[in-house]
Motif scaffolding. Structure first.
Motif, PDB file in Angstrom:
ATOM      1  N   UNK A  77       0.845  -1.188   0.000  1.00  0.00           N
ATOM      2  CA  UNK A  77       0.000   0.000   0.000  1.00  0.00           C
ATOM      3  C   UNK A  77       0.881   1.239   0.000  1.00  0.00           C
ATOM      4  N   UNK A  78       0.564   2.140  -0.915  1.00  0.00           N
ATOM      5  CA  UNK A  78       1.220   3.443  -0.930  1.00  0.00           C
ATOM      6  C   UNK A  78       0.178   4.465  -0.518  1.00  0.00           C
ATOM      7  N   UNK A  79       0.492   5.210   0.530  1.00  0.00           N
ATOM      8  CA  UNK A  79      -0.379   6.264   1.030  1.00  0.00           C
ATOM      9  C   UNK A  79       0.317   7.585   0.803  1.00  0.00           C
ATOM     10  N   UNK A  80      -0.304   8.462   0.036  1.00  0.00           N
ATOM     11  CA  UNK A  80       0.251   9.790  -0.203  1.00  0.00           C
ATOM     12  C   UNK A  80      -0.646  10.801   0.491  1.00  0.00           C
ATOM     13  N   UNK A  81      -0.117  11.404   1.558  1.00  0.00           N
ATOM     14  CA  UNK A  81      -0.880  12.412   2.296  1.00  0.00           C
ATOM     15  C   UNK A  81      -0.829  13.726   1.536  1.00  0.00           C
ATOM     16  N   UNK A  82      -1.990  14.314   1.339  1.00  0.00           N
ATOM     17  CA  UNK A  82      -2.112  15.539   0.561  1.00  0.00           C
ATOM     18  C   UNK A  82      -2.132  16.708   1.548  1.00  0.00           C
ATOM     19  N   UNK A  83      -1.002  17.387   1.640  1.00  0.00           N
ATOM     20  CA  UNK A  83      -0.831  18.445   2.625  1.00  0.00           C
ATOM     21  C   UNK A  83      -1.018  19.788   1.933  1.00  0.00           C
ATOM     22  N   UNK A  84      -2.027  20.536   2.352  1.00  0.00           N
ATOM     23  CA  UNK A  84      -2.377  21.786   1.675  1.00  0.00           C
ATOM     24  C   UNK A  84      -1.405  22.916   1.976  1.00  0.00           C
ATOM     25  N   UNK A  85      -0.819  22.950   3.175  1.00  0.00           N
ATOM     26  CA  UNK A  85       0.008  24.093   3.534  1.00  0.00           C
ATOM     27  C   UNK A  85       1.461  23.970   3.066  1.00  0.00           C
ATOM     28  N   UNK A  86       1.799  22.867   2.426  1.00  0.00           N
ATOM     29  CA  UNK A  86       3.139  22.726   1.849  1.00  0.00           C
ATOM     30  C   UNK A  86       2.993  22.258   0.416  1.00  0.00           C
ATOM     31  N   UNK A  87       4.041  22.420  -0.335  1.00  0.00           N
ATOM     32  CA  UNK A  87       4.003  21.986  -1.730  1.00  0.00           C
ATOM     33  C   UNK A  87       4.389  20.528  -1.877  1.00  0.00           C
ATOM     34  N   UNK A  88       4.884  19.917  -0.806  1.00  0.00           N
ATOM     35  CA  UNK A  88       5.333  18.535  -0.910  1.00  0.00           C
ATOM     36  C   UNK A  88       4.350  17.604  -0.209  1.00  0.00           C
ATOM     37  N   UNK A  89       3.860  16.644  -0.946  1.00  0.00           N
ATOM     38  CA  UNK A  89       3.019  15.607  -0.371  1.00  0.00           C
ATOM     39  C   UNK A  89       3.916  14.512   0.172  1.00  0.00           C
ATOM     40  N   UNK A  90       3.498  13.868   1.246  1.00  0.00           N
ATOM     41  CA  UNK A  90       4.300  12.830   1.879  1.00  0.00           C
ATOM     42  C   UNK A  90       3.747  11.467   1.513  1.00  0.00           C
ATOM     43  N   UNK A  91       4.605  10.601   0.980  1.00  0.00           N
ATOM     44  CA  UNK A  91       4.199   9.240   0.628  1.00  0.00           C
ATOM     45  C   UNK A  91       4.801   8.249   1.608  1.00  0.00           C
TER      46      UNK A  91
END
Length: 160
Positions: A77-91
């Motif tokens: 499973x790959x989970x990519x968190x979509x973070x609005x206050x930064x330009x980088x999403x964390x996977x």
């Protein structure tokens, strides 16, 4: 052994055909296991789960390998968190065992996939099999969300 090599070659061929996708079958192949017959079924679910509590919205990509002579298997499973206050999403990636359970509160015939990570974490992920093509993410106490639309993952026809 020949069947396993043939199966892996077929997966790599699929990966080559889908080279425009971010995740390839090659990257997910390390979770593949075969049963005593050397036969297994591979399927994937994908979708975006809305933010809840302190958790940001996340895009999930789940690949399940199920042995033909068993209802259990493995997953990645790959989970990519979509973070609005930064330009980088964390996977984040996880892999582990997939177990099939039966029954939920109020629905004894419900089919649920329990994804238990190999990392030793006790945070299993539970997927309620809603239809042949959709699963709904459950909370840690295996309760269905009030509005499943924001927690639904759909089966994909191609592996990435």
């Amino acid at each position: 052994m020949k069947k396993t090599a043939f199966f892996m070659a077929a997966l790599l061929l699929l990966a080559a055909c889908n080279s425009e996708k971010k995740n390839t079958v090659e990257q997910e192949a390390w979770a593949m296991e075969t049963d005593s017959t050397g036969m297994s079924e591979v399927y994937a679910y994908e979708g975006r789960v809305k933010a809840h509590g302190k958790m940001p919205a996340a895009h999930y990509w789940v690949v399940i390998t199920e042995q033909m002579d068993s209802i259990n298997g493995t997953y990645t499973m790959t989970t990519t968190y979509i973070v609005a206050d930064t330009l980088q999403n964390k996977s984040m990636k996880s892999r582990g065992k997939k177990f099939t359970r039966w029954g939920l509160h109020g629905d004894k015939k419900a089919k649920v996939y329990a994804l238990a990570p190999d990392s030793g974490s006790t945070d299993s992920v539970f997927l309620y099999v809603e239809t042949d093509t959709t699963v709904v993410m459950l909370d840690h106490s295996m309760q269905k969300p009030a509005n499943p639309e924001g927690y639904r993952l759909k089966k994909t026809e191609t592996l990435k």
